[in-house]
Design an enzyme around this catalytic site. Structure first.
Site, short mmCIF file in Angstrom:
data_model
loop_
_atom_site.label_atom_id
_atom_site.label_comp_id
_atom_site.label_asym_id
_atom_site.label_seq_id
_atom_site.Cartn_x
_atom_site.Cartn_y
_atom_site.Cartn_z
N SER A 131 12.95 64.50 70.71
CA SER A 131 11.92 65.55 70.61
C SER A 131 11.36 65.85 72.00
O SER A 131 11.41 65.02 72.88
CB SER A 131 10.79 65.12 69.69
OG SER A 131 9.79 66.11 69.69
N LYS A 185 13.01 61.14 62.99
CA LYS A 185 12.88 62.45 63.65
C LYS A 185 12.58 63.55 62.62
O LYS A 185 11.79 64.47 62.87
CB LYS A 185 14.16 62.79 64.43
CG LYS A 185 14.18 64.20 65.05
CD LYS A 185 13.06 64.40 66.05
CE LYS A 185 13.10 65.63 66.92
NZ LYS A 185 13.53 66.89 66.45
N HIS A 188 9.03 63.26 61.76
CA HIS A 188 8.31 63.79 62.93
C HIS A 188 8.19 65.32 62.80
O HIS A 188 7.11 65.89 62.97
CB HIS A 188 9.08 63.42 64.21
CG HIS A 188 8.69 64.21 65.43
ND1 HIS A 188 9.06 65.53 65.62
CD2 HIS A 188 7.97 63.88 66.53
CE1 HIS A 188 8.58 65.97 66.76
NE2 HIS A 188 7.92 64.99 67.34
N ASN A 189 9.30 65.96 62.50
CA ASN A 189 9.27 67.42 62.39
C ASN A 189 8.42 67.87 61.20
O ASN A 189 7.77 68.91 61.27
CB ASN A 189 10.69 67.97 62.26
CG ASN A 189 11.43 67.95 63.59
OD1 ASN A 189 11.13 67.12 64.44
ND2 ASN A 189 12.40 68.82 63.77
P1 NBP Z 1 22.33 74.65 70.18
O1 NBP Z 1 21.78 74.02 68.96
O2 NBP Z 1 21.94 76.05 70.46
O3 NBP Z 1 23.93 74.52 70.19
C1 NBP Z 1 24.69 75.09 71.21
C2 NBP Z 1 25.73 74.11 71.69
O4 NBP Z 1 26.58 73.72 70.59
C3 NBP Z 1 26.65 74.75 72.72
O5 NBP Z 1 26.94 73.78 73.70
C4 NBP Z 1 27.87 75.11 71.89
O6 NBP Z 1 29.04 75.22 72.64
C5 NBP Z 1 27.93 73.92 71.00
N1 NBP Z 1 28.83 74.10 69.84
C6 NBP Z 1 28.72 74.88 68.76
BR1 NBP Z 1 27.35 76.05 68.44
N2 NBP Z 1 29.73 74.76 67.90
C7 NBP Z 1 30.56 73.87 68.49
C8 NBP Z 1 31.79 73.33 68.10
N3 NBP Z 1 32.35 73.66 66.93
N4 NBP Z 1 32.39 72.46 68.92
C9 NBP Z 1 31.81 72.12 70.09
N5 NBP Z 1 30.62 72.58 70.51
C10 NBP Z 1 30.00 73.46 69.72
O7 NBP Z 1 21.92 73.75 71.47
P2 NBP Z 1 20.51 73.11 71.87
O8 NBP Z 1 19.39 74.05 71.62
O9 NBP Z 1 20.71 72.56 73.23
O10 NBP Z 1 20.32 71.93 70.83
C11 NBP Z 1 21.24 70.86 70.72
C12 NBP Z 1 20.79 69.95 69.60
O11 NBP Z 1 19.48 69.43 69.93
C13 NBP Z 1 20.64 70.64 68.25
O12 NBP Z 1 20.95 69.76 67.22
C14 NBP Z 1 19.17 70.96 68.19
O13 NBP Z 1 18.70 71.10 66.87
C15 NBP Z 1 18.57 69.75 68.88
N6 NBP Z 1 17.25 69.97 69.46
C16 NBP Z 1 16.99 71.13 70.11
C17 NBP Z 1 15.73 71.31 70.67
C18 NBP Z 1 15.41 72.56 71.42
O14 NBP Z 1 14.25 72.70 71.86
N7 NBP Z 1 16.36 73.47 71.64
C19 NBP Z 1 14.77 70.31 70.58
C20 NBP Z 1 15.10 69.13 69.94
C21 NBP Z 1 16.34 68.97 69.37
P3 NBP Z 1 29.55 76.66 73.13
O15 NBP Z 1 28.87 76.92 74.43
O16 NBP Z 1 31.01 76.46 73.29
O17 NBP Z 1 29.21 77.66 72.06
#
Ligand code: NBP
Length: 472
Positions: A131, A185, A188-189
């Protein structure tokens, strides 16, 4: 760069993944970085400074070959099928003893399934809730690891280095087996949903009933943040009310459509709590209100048709800001109490063996629900590790009891005025139901026995009873 020299590898270079890579490298570890779409890796590689111990990789084979053994691979991709797709690609190129870490917001049931199926191939799987969003990932998140304990040890030193610190302690600790980390987690959410709903209600009360301007609201929340309500969510609320819109120059908050989105973790919390028969009404109603907020057209129609319940009378029902502040503190305690009670039951039912003092400690820094209140909560579980509900902790119960009049005043006034405060209402109702020895549930049990022969227990004797209600 030589092969096989990196301490850890990250797959997924979107917001979270790339910031974690930078955080890990800052702490002196070497990191291999890979993304499915090569252009993303190339773009990331172009942002790196000379000397940073980061190795961008352009194939899974190159990536896996760049890691020291046992390999630690952290997946930071979209939760759901993408995680399975990455695991499928990894399994043929990993070896027994290697560790896959899922740092995304995965559903705990998926994590249980992955832990089991990878264990059959000798690969460890850790489900780690993270988080703190982009900033947390870059400068110190709160981390909630779960899975096989032996798989945590090799990555512990990295996690402790990159996690946020609260009172000098890293906001990460091994929480329990299987999906314990992702479960914590998720809750938490759920708490995050509940507290955001409450803060939005204080906004409604102070805007609609008291007529506070955005500048005044910013000052009130900053003032609250300096006291016992100190928390990340209250802090950012104050900053939000100051922000101007670049294109119109007006306050940004006033041009944002009141339709709250959701990605599912709040709903999962409600659903899993219901499965375990744990009441978490503040989380339930926060999820429901996000859904209701999305019914924009219907609400516009209802606003015209149901005018008799609308309107804000400028009468004695106007809340006092100090009462709103007290109501928020009370309702926040009640919301955290529901979340921790949920974890207590889940821990027993799912065999997580959670230490709730540790959970409170991990949430004290780096995460969205970090709050001064967690110091009191940590203290409560330190005094009484098996406490079933935080409302039974003497200092917290005393505080909530002393704040109940403010909470009731706020709920009463808002109800008369027609300002929706379902979060505060649920907090008050939960508190009153929880502290009432006699509930009218005897009538429900009588009704169940009447129409369904569901039987009942008696107050004066042991045993199970049924009455033939149709014979007088
Ligand atoms: P995203 O949740 O937006 O996912 C994008 C990433 O997933 C890109 O690297 C994309 O690769 C990859 N991806 C996908 Br979509 N499908 C794929 C596949 N079939 N094979 C391989 N890679 C794949 O990214 P994020 O916002 O950085 O979040 C990552 C995780 O962390 C998520 O589970 C999210 O819920 C969690 N999280 C996010 C936050 C936040 O503030 N954003 C906070 C806490 C937790 P590509 O570039 O090739 O499409």
């Amino acid at each position: 760069m030589d092969r096989g020299i990196n301490d850890i590898g990250i797959i997924g270079l979107a917001v979270m993944g790339r910031n974690l890579v930078l955080n890990i490298a800052d702490k002196g570890f070497s990191v291999a970085a890979f993304n499915r779409t090569t252009a993303v890796t190339q773009e990331f590689a172009g942002t790196l400074q000379p000397g940073q111990k980061i190795q961008p990789c352009y194939s899974l084979e190159e990536f896996v070959g760049a890691l020291t053994k046992p390999r630690a691979v952290m997946i930071m991709v979209k939760a759901g099928n993408a995680v399975d797709a990455v695991i499928e690609g990894l399994v043929p190129v990993l070896e027994p003893g290697d560790i896959i870490i899922d740092g995304g917001n995965s559903y705990f049931g998926d994590t249980d399934r992955r832990v089991k199926s990878l264990a059959e191939r000798g690969i460890h799987f850790l489900g780690v809730g993270i988080s703190g969003g982009e900033f947390g990932a870059r400068y110190g998140p709160s981390m909630m690891p779960g899975g096989p304990r032996e798989a945590y040890e090799p990555v512990r030193v990295i996690f402790e280095a990159i996690a946020a610190k609260a009172d000098g302690q890293p906001c990460v600790t091994y929480l329990g087996p299987a999906s314990a980390g992702h479960y914590v987690k998720m809750v938490h959410n759920g708490i995050e949903y509940g507290v955001m709903q409450l803060i939005s209600e204080t906004y409604a009360l102070m805007k609609m009933a008291l007529g506070l301007t955005n500048d005044e609201l910013a000052r009130v929340y900053a003032d609250w943040d300096a006291g016992e309500l100190n928390s990340y969510l209250v802090e950012i609320t104050s900053k939000i009310f100051r922000r101007r819109d670049d294109s119109t120059g007006s306050y940004l908050i006033d041009v944002i459509l009141g339709e709250a989105g959701q990605l599912g973790t709040g709903m999962w919390t409600s659903q899993s709590a219901m499965d375990l028969h744990v009441p978490v009404p503040n989380i339930d109603v926060a999820v429901a209100m996000r859904s209701l907020s999305a019914l924009e057209e219907e609400r516009a129609l209802a606003a015209r048709l149901l005018t008799s319940v609308g309107g804000v009378p400028k009468t004695a029902s106007q809340p006092h800001i100090e009462h709103v502040r007290g109501a928020l503190r009370a309702a926040m305690i009640i919301t955290y109490a529901q979340g921790f009670a949920h974890l207590r039951v889940a821990s027993k039912a799912l065999g997580f063996n959670l230490n709730l003092e540790d959970v409170a400690g991990v949430w004290r820094g780096g995460c969205i629900i970090r709050a001064l209140l967690l110091r009191d909560i940590k203290g409560a579980f330190e005094r009484s590790p098996e406490l079933p509900n935080l409302l039974l902790d003497p200092p917290l119960s005393h505080e909530v009891a002393s704040l109940r009049p403010a909470l009731a005043e706020v709920v009463g006034g808002a109800t008369i005025s027609g300002i929706p405060v379902p979060g505060f209402m649920n907090a008050l109702a939960y508190l009153d139901a929880y502290r009432t020895e006699w509930l009218p549930s005897n009538l429900i049990q009588a009704q169940r026995d009447y129409f369904g022969a569901h039987t009942y227990r008696r107050v004066d004797r042991d045993g199970i009873f049924h009455t033939d209600w149709l014979t007088e």
